[in-house]
Design a protein around this motif. Structure first.
Motif, PDB file in Angstrom:
ATOM      1  N   GLN A 270     -39.829 -54.121  93.653  1.00 20.70           N
ATOM      2  CA  GLN A 270     -39.302 -55.489  93.655  1.00 20.70           C
ATOM      3  C   GLN A 270     -40.044 -56.359  92.656  1.00 20.70           C
ATOM      4  O   GLN A 270     -39.434 -57.158  91.936  1.00 20.70           O
ATOM      5  CB  GLN A 270     -39.420 -56.078  95.065  1.00 20.70           C
ATOM      6  N   GLN A 273     -38.991 -55.531  89.107  1.00 14.79           N
ATOM      7  CA  GLN A 273     -37.658 -56.052  88.839  1.00 14.79           C
ATOM      8  C   GLN A 273     -37.690 -57.554  88.594  1.00 14.79           C
ATOM      9  O   GLN A 273     -37.023 -58.064  87.678  1.00 14.79           O
ATOM     10  CB  GLN A 273     -36.732 -55.716  90.011  1.00 14.79           C
ATOM     11  N   GLN A 274     -38.454 -58.287  89.393  1.00 13.27           N
ATOM     12  CA  GLN A 274     -38.518 -59.732  89.237  1.00 13.27           C
ATOM     13  C   GLN A 274     -39.204 -60.137  87.930  1.00 13.27           C
ATOM     14  O   GLN A 274     -38.812 -61.116  87.285  1.00 13.27           O
ATOM     15  CB  GLN A 274     -39.241 -60.346  90.438  1.00 13.27           C
ATOM     16  N   GLN A 277     -36.655 -59.698  85.292  1.00 12.75           N
ATOM     17  CA  GLN A 277     -35.645 -60.744  85.313  1.00 12.75           C
ATOM     18  C   GLN A 277     -36.180 -62.113  84.899  1.00 12.75           C
ATOM     19  O   GLN A 277     -35.440 -63.086  84.920  1.00 12.75           O
ATOM     20  CB  GLN A 277     -35.038 -60.845  86.719  1.00 12.75           C
ATOM     21  N   GLU A 279     -38.346 -64.206  86.329  1.00  6.50           N
ATOM     22  CA  GLU A 279     -38.458 -65.252  87.336  1.00  6.50           C
ATOM     23  C   GLU A 279     -39.595 -66.197  86.960  1.00  6.50           C
ATOM     24  O   GLU A 279     -40.631 -65.776  86.444  1.00  6.50           O
ATOM     25  CB  GLU A 279     -38.722 -64.632  88.718  1.00  6.50           C
ATOM     26  N   ILE A 282     -43.098 -66.241  91.268  1.00 10.64           N
ATOM     27  CA  ILE A 282     -43.056 -65.082  92.162  1.00 10.64           C
ATOM     28  C   ILE A 282     -44.241 -65.220  93.113  1.00 10.64           C
ATOM     29  O   ILE A 282     -45.388 -65.337  92.670  1.00 10.64           O
ATOM     30  CB  ILE A 282     -43.149 -63.753  91.390  1.00 10.64           C
ATOM     31  N   THR A 423     -44.223 -67.740  83.608  1.00 11.49           N
ATOM     32  CA  THR A 423     -44.022 -67.119  84.912  1.00 11.49           C
ATOM     33  C   THR A 423     -45.322 -67.237  85.702  1.00 11.49           C
ATOM     34  O   THR A 423     -46.377 -66.796  85.241  1.00 11.49           O
ATOM     35  CB  THR A 423     -43.638 -65.634  84.776  1.00 11.49           C
ATOM     36  N   GLY A 447     -38.202 -69.893  93.706  1.00  7.45           N
ATOM     37  CA  GLY A 447     -38.428 -68.614  93.049  1.00  7.45           C
ATOM     38  C   GLY A 447     -38.226 -67.460  94.005  1.00  7.45           C
ATOM     39  O   GLY A 447     -37.376 -67.506  94.909  1.00  7.45           O
ATOM     40  N   GLU A 448     -39.028 -66.410  93.867  1.00  7.88           N
ATOM     41  CA  GLU A 448     -38.890 -65.195  94.664  1.00  7.88           C
ATOM     42  C   GLU A 448     -40.160 -64.960  95.472  1.00  7.88           C
ATOM     43  O   GLU A 448     -41.265 -65.223  95.003  1.00  7.88           O
ATOM     44  CB  GLU A 448     -38.623 -63.982  93.764  1.00  7.88           C
TER      45      GLU A 448
END
Length: 591
Positions: A270, A273-274, A277, A279, A282, A423, A447-448
């Protein structure tokens, strides 16, 4: 033909005259003869007597021991010397394993024959010296320490010989033994890693670095030298240009990159992936000692492999003075980021220019000006800034101001596109909503978010298996029943699993581990005492633990804090339960 006297001091003491075993345990004759052999010369009678019979009423004990020794030696009784106030033991024509080892140490290794002799000597003395004798005998402990040094010196000479002969596999084998004997001597570890890299054993070199860092935990300066860190970068990357210095040796408990003991969880994929992408924020959150820093380290390495500059700020390294006020905090943060920027490769000149603190603006405007002018604007693409240990900031008077500033950068990204390059990787154990009053100013609810949990049963089983890989004896836990008992005690707690396996590898059996685990003199004692101290510091937390022990639900806020501290697990709507059986057993005994 005279019968030969043979004496063995390594392992269990033995003495033979021809085929007859000498019975020297009576009157402590065995101890006296072993002591005289070790000293290698005639000694004053009174000094020998004080070693074994220091009491005033034991003046005749030495005479009795020597009399019994002469009796057992029979026609070779003249070996025992006792006259003119001295006592000794003659060894002409006798074979003694200790003397043979000393002779092997004294002869330089300059031929294959001498190398073979040294190898045999090293193997023969692998067993304990005078095994089974009481450790309170100081002279035995002193002799064991000397022999360990002599053995280490011989091992080092043998490793050098094999290295000069380009027999690198044998050299590596001797160096592996050397670092076991001298775990705090960096030269041995450094040479071992260099040879492992020469023969292409990169993963073994990475594991060696991890073993060295673990050995340093007991050293006054528990951090590898810059030379060792450079070797580790080479082990990770033979090109030498992809692993930044800040990712080599992390403060705290993060497992080093490339460690075979790191178990990937769903959060690893995960996070990758973030980062892919792009983000902007995070958040990595999980209880204490669950592997957050290790996950962060691998995320940063992934970003670095993608060509992104990475900065890592560990707030656990901030002093109390630096956290005292918002100005001191912002100045310390700027200084750390500026230092890290200068260590990056291929960094724009504008990013490394000295920053001048403006007396016209406050601490936050100065911090924002620095981040924008040095961290965001100069770089043409994305940059990743990781913040570990943010729990240190929660509860400080200026926490809302600082976290509000981080949130403002996220909000500005839609209008000011250069803020999209930044980020933020935020790592904490604490539930942020317990401290941040205005959630609209929180960077933790945008965010994530990655919630890291303890290891699952299959992941924990995988860790048990990896502890055995590369070790001649295999895993310290082989039986399924023992593994089940152990995991029932510690659950999926990564730190507790590792600490317990380390104890087993050092010789503790599983029965002793299970018995000693909740005790303060056991392998987890320091960790458990630390938890108990934290619990006693706050009456609400103390009451929450007591309620949980009684099977009752504690207040929501208290539950969140105990879960963040890694003591409890579960959901806030239900009565919590302890993270592992070990914690419950310990707190039941002490509360």
């Amino acid at each position: 033909m005279a019968e030969q006297l043979r004496i063995k001091l390594f392992g269990t003491f033995e003495a033979h005259l021809g085929e007859r075993a000498l019975k020297l345990a009576l009157r402590d004759s065995n101890r006296v003869v072993a002591y005289l052999i070790c000293q290698g010369r005639n000694l004053p009678t009174d000094s020998v007597r004080r070693v074994f019979w220091p009491g005033p009423g034991d003046n005749g004990s030495l005479s009795q021991a020597l009399h019994h020794l002469r009796k057992e030696l029979d026609h070779q009784s003249e070996r025992v010397h006792s006259s003119e106030g001295t006592v000794g033991f003659r060894l002409e024509g006798a074979t003694v394993d200790l003397l043979e080892f000393r002779q092997a140490c004294a002869i330089p290794i300059d031929s294959d024959e001498q190398a073979e002799r040294a190898t045999l000597a090293i193997k023969e003395v692998a067993v304990p010296f005078l095994d089974g004798w009481e450790e309170e005998e100081d002279w035995v402990l002193t002799e064991r320490a000397k022999l360990k040094q002599q053995r280490a010196k011989l091992v080092w000479q043998l490793a050098q010989w094999y290295c000069n002969q380009e027999d690198l596999p044998r050299a590596i084998g001797q160096l592996q033994l050397y670092v076991e004997l001298c775990p705090l001597k960096e030269t041995g570890w450094q040479t071992l890693i260099q040879l492992q890299l020469r023969v292409g054993e990169r993963s073994e070199a990475q594991q060696t670095f991890e073993d060295y860092r673990k050995a340093l935990e007991s050293a006054p300066t528990p951090r590898p030298s810059p030379q060792m860190e450079e070797l580790y970068r080479e082990a990770l990357d033979p090109g030498g240009d992809t692993v930044p210095p800040e990712l080599v040796a992390r403060a705290g408990g993060a497992l080093v990159l490339g460690s075979s003991l790191y178990i990937e969880r769903a959060t690893d994929a995960q996070l990758r992936q973030q980062l892919k992408q792009a983000e902007n924020i995070i958040v990595i959150q999980g209880p204490s000692l669950s592997g957050k820093s290790s996950l962060l380290l691998r995320g940063l390495y992934c970003a670095h492999q993608s060509g992104l500059p990475t900065i890592l700020t560990d707030f656990d390294s901030f002093s109390q003075d630096e956290l005292e006020s918002l100005p001191s905090f912002c100045r310390a943060l700027i200084a750390r980021v500026q230092r890290d920027l200068r260590q990056l490769r291929r960094v724009p000149d504008a990013a490394t220019q000295e920053f001048s603190w403006s007396s016209m603006g406050g601490p936050l405007p100065n911090l924002e000006d620095f981040i924008e002018s040095r961290l965001v604007t100069p770089f043409p693409g994305r940059i990743v800034w990781a913040m570990d240990g943010l729990d240190r900031v929660f509860g400080l008077p200026y926490q809302d101001s600082f976290f509000g500033l981080l949130r403002s950068w996220y909000n500005r990204r839609s209008l000011e596109r250069h803020w999209q390059r930044l980020t933020l990787l935020l790592v904490c154990a604490t539930e942020p909503h317990l401290f941040i009053r205005n959630l609209n100013n929180s960077p933790f609810n945008v965010g994530e978010r990655l919630k890291i949990q303890d290891l699952s049963r299959s992941e924990a089983q995988q860790l048990l298996e990896r502890y055995g890989s590369g070790r001649p004896s295999g895993s310290p836990l082989t039986g399924s029943e023992d593994q089940e008992k152990f995991l029932r005690l510690v659950g999926g707690h990564p730190f507790l699993i590792g600490r317990g396996l380390d104890a087993l590898i050092r010789g503790m059996d599983i029965t002793s581990l299970l018995s000693l685990a909740p005790r303060e003199d056991g392998p987890y004692g320091d960790h458990l005492r630390h938890l108990l101290t934290l619990v006693h510091q706050d009456s609400d937390i103390l009451e929450g633990v007591r309620l949980t022990l009684a099977g009752r639900k504690c207040p929501d806020r208290v539950f969140h804090r105990l879960r963040s501290a890694g003591v409890l697990q579960g959901d806030v709507d239900e009565p919590g339960h302890f993270r592992c059986q070990l914690y419950e057993r310990y707190f039941r005994q002490h509360l």
